[in-house]
Design a protein around this motif. Sequence first.
Motif, mmCIF file in Angstrom:
data_model
loop_
_atom_site.group_PDB
_atom_site.id
_atom_site.type_symbol
_atom_site.label_atom_id
_atom_site.label_comp_id
_atom_site.label_asym_id
_atom_site.label_seq_id
_atom_site.Cartn_x
_atom_site.Cartn_y
_atom_site.Cartn_z
ATOM 1 N N THR A 77 25.154 18.227 36.135
ATOM 2 C CA THR A 77 24.117 17.229 36.419
ATOM 3 C C THR A 77 23.294 17.568 37.654
ATOM 4 O O THR A 77 22.362 16.843 38.004
ATOM 5 C CB THR A 77 24.763 15.851 36.622
ATOM 6 N N GLY A 78 23.662 18.648 38.344
ATOM 7 C CA GLY A 78 22.957 19.031 39.561
ATOM 8 C C GLY A 78 23.560 18.471 40.825
ATOM 9 O O GLY A 78 23.032 18.692 41.928
ATOM 10 N N LYS A 79 24.673 17.754 40.715
ATOM 11 C CA LYS A 79 25.326 17.193 41.886
ATOM 12 C C LYS A 79 26.107 18.271 42.626
ATOM 13 O O LYS A 79 26.841 19.051 42.010
ATOM 14 C CB LYS A 79 26.277 16.072 41.453
ATOM 15 N N ARG A 80 25.973 18.291 43.937
ATOM 16 C CA ARG A 80 26.665 19.301 44.733
ATOM 17 C C ARG A 80 28.138 18.944 44.900
ATOM 18 O O ARG A 80 28.503 17.774 45.118
ATOM 19 C CB ARG A 80 26.007 19.450 46.102
ATOM 20 N N VAL A 81 28.984 19.963 44.814
ATOM 21 C CA VAL A 81 30.427 19.750 44.961
ATOM 22 C C VAL A 81 30.969 20.602 46.113
ATOM 23 O O VAL A 81 32.180 20.772 46.231
ATOM 24 C CB VAL A 81 31.171 20.093 43.645
ATOM 25 N N ASP A 82 30.072 21.140 46.963
ATOM 26 C CA ASP A 82 30.513 21.919 48.125
ATOM 27 C C ASP A 82 30.427 21.051 49.367
ATOM 28 O O ASP A 82 29.903 19.937 49.346
ATOM 29 C CB ASP A 82 29.661 23.177 48.285
ATOM 30 N N THR A 83 30.941 21.587 50.469
ATOM 31 C CA THR A 83 30.941 20.834 51.726
ATOM 32 C C THR A 83 29.607 20.926 52.452
ATOM 33 O O THR A 83 29.415 20.244 53.466
ATOM 34 C CB THR A 83 32.052 21.344 52.653
ATOM 35 N N GLN A 98 33.462 25.993 51.453
ATOM 36 C CA GLN A 98 34.562 25.186 50.948
ATOM 37 C C GLN A 98 34.030 24.184 49.920
ATOM 38 O O GLN A 98 32.902 23.705 50.016
ATOM 39 C CB GLN A 98 35.229 24.421 52.100
ATOM 40 N N LEU A 99 34.858 23.888 48.907
ATOM 41 C CA LEU A 99 34.523 22.888 47.889
ATOM 42 C C LEU A 99 35.254 21.583 48.189
ATOM 43 O O LEU A 99 36.321 21.589 48.809
ATOM 44 C CB LEU A 99 34.904 23.383 46.493
ATOM 45 N N ILE A 100 34.665 20.486 47.756
ATOM 46 C CA ILE A 100 35.317 19.201 47.953
ATOM 47 C C ILE A 100 36.575 19.144 47.074
ATOM 48 O O ILE A 100 36.611 19.736 45.988
ATOM 49 C CB ILE A 100 34.364 18.029 47.621
#
Length: 323
Positions: free
Chosen positions: A73-79, A95-97
Motif C-alpha cells: 500500500t506504500g506504507k513505510r515499515v522501516d525506522t 532497521q525495520l519496525i
Amino acid sequence: MLYLSRPARVACLLLLCLPLLILFPHSSWAHAFVIESSPTENQVLDKSPSQVTITFNEDLQSAFMSIKVTDETGKRVDTGKAQLNPNHKATMEIQLIPGVKNGIYSVNWRALSADGHPVNGVIPFQVGSGSNAPTHQAAASEGSGTSRIDLIAVRWFLYIGLSLLFGAICFRLFILPSISQDKNRSEQHQQNQRPFDTLPRWTKLLWSGYGITSAAILISLPLQASWDAGVSIREGFSLPILGEALQFTGAGQIWFIQMILVLLLSVTLIYALDYSISNRQRRLWGYSSALLTLCLMLSKAFVGHPAAATHPAPAIAADFVHL
C-alpha cells in the motif's frame, strides 16, 4: 645547430611526453553497484527480517543516503534512518519496525558513490509464502549514470574560465615581456607611458577568466548538492542541503578549498597588476597566480572518478595532466 625558441622547446617536450600517455592502459570507472543485499532481490522469507542491509562494490559517502521499505500500500515499515555500517563503509543498513506482516515489500534505496555520483534502485522481497510472488523486477543499481545538463554546462564554464585565466597569466609571464621590451625600445621618448602589458584586451581576458571560474565554482555546490540529494535545484540552495554537502561529501570539502584558492587568487592578481611596485615583484605575484590556478585545476581531479579509483594517486595525476 638549429636554434629553437623557448615556446618551441616546450612544445617539443610535450610532444615527447605524449607517447607516455598512450603506453598506459586505459582505465574505466563505474559508479557504485550492489553486490549483496539482505533480503536479496525477490527473496521469499519465512519470517520478517529485523533490518535491511545493502552492500556495494566500493565505499559510500555518508551524505544523502536513504532506504525506504514499503508494503504493497506504500506504507513505510522501516525506522526512517539509514546509516553506514561502522565497520564496513560499503554497507548501508536500516532497521525495520517489529512485527512486519506477511506480504510483498519494496526496498527503495539511494546512495552516493565515492566518485560523487548518486545511484538508486529497488529491491523487492516477500515475507511469508503464498501465491502472490514478487513481480516487481528492478535492477539492483539503476541510478544517475549521466550528469544533468546544468552540471555539464557549469563544468564547461569552469574549463573555459580556467583556460582564459591560465592562458592570460602565462601570456603575461612568458610572451609579453619580450614584446614589451621591443616596443619600449622604439618608444623610449614616451617615458610616462604605461607598460605595454596593460592593454585593456589582456586585462579583460584575465578578469573574464577569473570571473567565469569563480562563478562556475560558486554555483557548482548547490547544483551538485541538489543532484546528490535528489531534490530540485531550488532546494539545493537551502542551508540544510548545503550543510550536509559541505560536511559529508568529498565534493563539498573540495569546494571549500576551491573557494579559498579563488579568494587568494584575487589577491595575487591584484598585486600582479599593481604598477606601483617593481616589475620583479609583479612577476613574483604573477607566478603565484599561475601556481594558484594550477592548484584549482588539481583540486578538480580530487572529485569524481580519479578520487574513487583503486590507485587514486596516478589517476588524479593523469586527470590533472589531461585538464
